[in-house]
Structures are given as C-alpha cells and as structure tokens.
Scaffold this active site. Sequence first.
Site, PDB file in Angstrom:
ATOM      1  N   CYS A  39       0.849  -1.189   0.000  1.00  0.00           N
ATOM      2  CA  CYS A  39       0.000   0.000   0.000  1.00  0.00           C
ATOM      3  C   CYS A  39       0.887   1.241   0.000  1.00  0.00           C
ATOM      4  O   CYS A  39       2.013   1.207   0.485  1.00  0.00           O
ATOM      5  CB  CYS A  39      -0.870  -0.050   1.265  1.00  0.00           C
ATOM      6  SG  CYS A  39      -1.910   1.396   1.544  1.00  0.00           S
ATOM      7  N   GLY A  40       0.366   2.325  -0.511  1.00  0.00           N
ATOM      8  CA  GLY A  40       1.103   3.581  -0.461  1.00  0.00           C
ATOM      9  C   GLY A  40       1.390   4.040   0.958  1.00  0.00           C
ATOM     10  O   GLY A  40       2.319   4.813   1.197  1.00  0.00           O
TER      11      GLY A  40
END
Length: 161
Positions: A36-37
């Site tokens: 995930c970012g």
Amino acid sequence: MTSVYDFTLPALEGGSINLGALRGKPLLIVNTASKCGFTPQYEGLQAIWSFYRGSDLTVIGVPSNDFGDQEPGSDAEIATFCSRNYSVTFPMAARSHVRGDQTLPLFRWLTQEGGFLSRPRWNFYKYLVGRDGRLANWFVSLTSPESRRMRLAIERAILDH
C-alpha cells in the site's frame, strides 16, 4: 463486549493475542497492508512502539487484504516482509478481515464505539484505546503515526490513569 480487553486476536506467527492480558494499558491498533502507499507507516508505528513501550503503550498491527488486495501474502510472508523491511517487533495479528461479513469482532466493536465514520475505509486506520479499555480516538490513513496530533493523543492516553 464492554471493552477492548474482552477480545482475542489470532497471532501472525501462531497462537493468539489476548487483549485481556494488556488490561490497563493503552493500545494503538492499526489495520495494515504490505503493498500500500501507506505501508511506510510501519516505520512510524515501530518508532512509536520503541519510544512509548516503557510507558505501557502496546502497538498491534492487524494485516488485512480487504482494500485493493494489498496484503495478498500468507502470514509467514507478512511476518518476513515486516521484519525484513521495517524491523517490526510489535505484536501482529494474523491476516484478518476488518470490513464485510467476516469482520473481526474487535473491528466491529471499534466501529460501534467510534461511529460510522470510524469504520476503516482503507489500510492504516489507527485506533487509540485508553487504559480504561474504551476507544479514545481514531485516525484515518492519511494521519502519520509520527504526526503531532497522534503523539499528543498517545501521550494523553498514557497519562490518563
């Protein structure tokens, strides 16, 4: 269920995390993901764990694949990733659901306590529980674990006896 201490989580490396054993301690519970970012927030979570551990704060990660298939690995792969890339030493639950029909009872309770807007809408929602076992505050993914807002909330939870 009347407090966070009434719950048990499956542990990432087998066994369970009995939150009742942490009674009287503030907790920071975070739904996590490895792809995930926001994944670099593991670094901030580890820093919080290292800094506040002596003040009784326990950080607990709860990996979930519920958002964008960003936690597709097995529990063993998640453990390796967290250790190798972020030197995570805080307790981690087994990969679990934090939304939908199979939501962990703990996350159902957190959403009930925090209201509709506190329901996780992405990875890295953070839930701060006070020493009384009640939800003290919650933070969206965009809130960095190292932000002033989080640090002040954590310090209030630690000092509140």
